[in-house]
Design an enzyme around this catalytic site. Structure first.
Site, PDB file in Angstrom:
ATOM      1  N   MET A 184       0.799  -1.225   0.000  1.00 53.24           N
ATOM      2  CA  MET A 184       0.000   0.000   0.000  1.00 53.24           C
ATOM      3  C   MET A 184       0.833   1.276   0.000  1.00 53.24           C
ATOM      4  O   MET A 184       0.286   2.375   0.089  1.00 53.24           O
ATOM      5  CB  MET A 184      -0.956   0.023   1.200  1.00 53.24           C
ATOM      6  CG  MET A 184      -1.908  -1.145   1.222  1.00 53.24           C
ATOM      7  SD  MET A 184      -2.900  -1.242  -0.287  1.00 53.24           S
ATOM      8  CE  MET A 184      -3.722  -2.795  -0.023  1.00 53.24           C
ATOM      9  N   CYS A 185       2.154   1.160  -0.104  1.00 50.24           N
ATOM     10  CA  CYS A 185       3.013   2.343  -0.166  1.00 50.24           C
ATOM     11  C   CYS A 185       2.972   2.958  -1.556  1.00 50.24           C
ATOM     12  O   CYS A 185       2.967   2.249  -2.565  1.00 50.24           O
ATOM     13  CB  CYS A 185       4.455   1.973   0.167  1.00 50.24           C
ATOM     14  SG  CYS A 185       4.764   1.759   1.901  1.00 50.24           S
ATOM     15  N   HIS A 186       2.963   4.282  -1.585  1.00 50.18           N
ATOM     16  CA  HIS A 186       3.004   5.005  -2.848  1.00 50.18           C
ATOM     17  C   HIS A 186       4.439   5.072  -3.358  1.00 50.18           C
ATOM     18  O   HIS A 186       5.366   5.235  -2.558  1.00 50.18           O
ATOM     19  CB  HIS A 186       2.488   6.435  -2.663  1.00 50.18           C
ATOM     20  CG  HIS A 186       1.042   6.500  -2.316  1.00 50.18           C
ATOM     21  ND1 HIS A 186       0.583   6.335  -1.028  1.00 50.18           N
ATOM     22  CD2 HIS A 186      -0.051   6.698  -3.091  1.00 50.18           C
ATOM     23  CE1 HIS A 186      -0.737   6.435  -1.032  1.00 50.18           C
ATOM     24  NE2 HIS A 186      -1.149   6.653  -2.263  1.00 50.18           N
ATOM     25  N   MET A 238       8.089   4.510   5.946  1.00 49.94           N
ATOM     26  CA  MET A 238       8.287   3.140   5.468  1.00 49.94           C
ATOM     27  C   MET A 238       9.585   3.017   4.676  1.00 49.94           C
ATOM     28  O   MET A 238      10.260   1.984   4.732  1.00 49.94           O
ATOM     29  CB  MET A 238       7.094   2.671   4.634  1.00 49.94           C
ATOM     30  CG  MET A 238       5.809   2.526   5.437  1.00 49.94           C
ATOM     31  SD  MET A 238       5.972   1.537   6.940  1.00 49.94           S
ATOM     32  CE  MET A 238       6.542  -0.021   6.297  1.00 49.94           C
ATOM     33  N   GLU A 239       9.947   4.067   3.958  1.00 53.49           N
ATOM     34  CA  GLU A 239      11.203   4.049   3.208  1.00 53.49           C
ATOM     35  C   GLU A 239      12.398   3.979   4.155  1.00 53.49           C
ATOM     36  O   GLU A 239      13.358   3.235   3.903  1.00 53.49           O
ATOM     37  CB  GLU A 239      11.293   5.271   2.293  1.00 53.49           C
ATOM     38  CG  GLU A 239      10.390   5.201   1.077  1.00 53.49           C
ATOM     39  CD  GLU A 239       8.894   5.373   1.353  1.00 53.49           C
ATOM     40  OE1 GLU A 239       8.097   5.081   0.451  1.00 53.49           O
ATOM     41  OE2 GLU A 239       8.500   5.781   2.479  1.00 53.49           O
ATOM     42  N   ASP A 297      23.830 -11.228   4.909  1.00 53.82           N
ATOM     43  CA  ASP A 297      24.138 -12.001   3.704  1.00 53.82           C
ATOM     44  C   ASP A 297      25.638 -12.045   3.425  1.00 53.82           C
ATOM     45  O   ASP A 297      26.178 -13.087   3.081  1.00 53.82           O
ATOM     46  CB  ASP A 297      23.401 -11.415   2.497  1.00 53.82           C
ATOM     47  CG  ASP A 297      23.740 -12.154   1.221  1.00 53.82           C
ATOM     48  OD1 ASP A 297      23.552 -13.387   1.172  1.00 53.82           O
ATOM     49  OD2 ASP A 297      24.216 -11.502   0.258  1.00 53.82           O
TER      50      ASP A 297
END
Length: 169
Positions: free
Chosen positions: A75-77, A115-116, A130
Site C-alpha cells: 500500500m506504499c506510494h 516506510m522508506e 548475507d
C-alpha cells in the site's frame, strides 16, 4: 469508519488517494542493528570479508531499498526521494559486537517516508547478514524502529527514548 480512508466501500484494503494532499518537505529516520561475532567485526573493520566491503555494499542496498519500498510494501506510494543516507556505528560491550544502522530519508511530497526509512534500515542489516553468513549464521538482527519523522498532516514525531524491552512504548 467513514473518515478512515484505507478501506473501500466494500471494506477491503486500498491504496489511499493522496492527490488532494499538499506537498511538504518530509523526513524520516529509522534504526536497526545486527549482532555479530568478534571475527565478523574484525573482518568488517579490516575490510577483509571475501564478498567485499560489507558496509559499502550494505549502504547501497539500503539506498536501493528506500527507492523501491513501494515494490515491497503493497500500500506504499511510489515516491521520488530527494535524499537517502545510511550511517553505521559500532557498539562494543563485554565481547558483544553490535552494528547500529541508521537510515534517513527525505522527500518533498504528499505522503511520508517512514516506510522508506524502515525498509532501508532493514535491507541494510539483511545485506550485512548475507555478506557475513559464511562466517556465522547465528547473527541476530535487532529491534527496528522509527526514530523521527517530520512533515505532513500528522506533524512531527520524535522517539523520546531509545530501545525498550518490548519494542514498544
Amino acid at each position: 469508519m467513514s473518515d478512515f480512508t484505507h478501506f473501500n466501500e466494500q471494506g477491503r484494503a486500498r491504496m489511499v488517494d493522496i492527490s488532494e494532499k499538499s506537498e511538504t518537505e518530509r523526513t524520516a529516520s529509522a534504526v536497526t542493528s545486527i549482532h555479530v561475532t568478534e571475527e565478523i567485526y574484525d573482518n568488517i573493520s579490516a575490510n577483509t570479508m571475501k564478498k567485499g566491503d560489507v558496509l559499502a555494499v550494505a549502504q547501497v542496498a539500503g539506498i536501493m531499498a528506500a527507492k523501491n519500498t513501494s515494490q515491497w510494501i503493497p500500500m506504499c506510494h511510489p515516491l521520488q526521494l530527494k535524499g537517502t543516507d545510511i550511517s553505521f556505528e559500532w557498539n562494543i560491550d563485554d565481547n558483544h559486537y553490535e552494528l547500529q544502522i541508521e537510515a534517513s530519508v527525505k522527500t518533498k511530497g504528499s505522503t511520508g517516508v517512514e516506510m522508506e526509512a524502515l525498509t532501508a534500515a532493514s535491507a541494510t542489516a539483511l545485506t550485512v547478514y548475507d555478506m557475513c553468513k559464511a562466517l556465522d549464521k547465528g547473527m541476530v538482527i535487532g529491534e527496528t524502529y522509527l526514530v523521527s519523522k517530520t512533515g505532513g498532516k500528522s506533524g512531527n514525531y520524535k522517539r523520546e527514548s531509545g530501545r525498550t524491552d518490548s519494542g514498544t512504548e
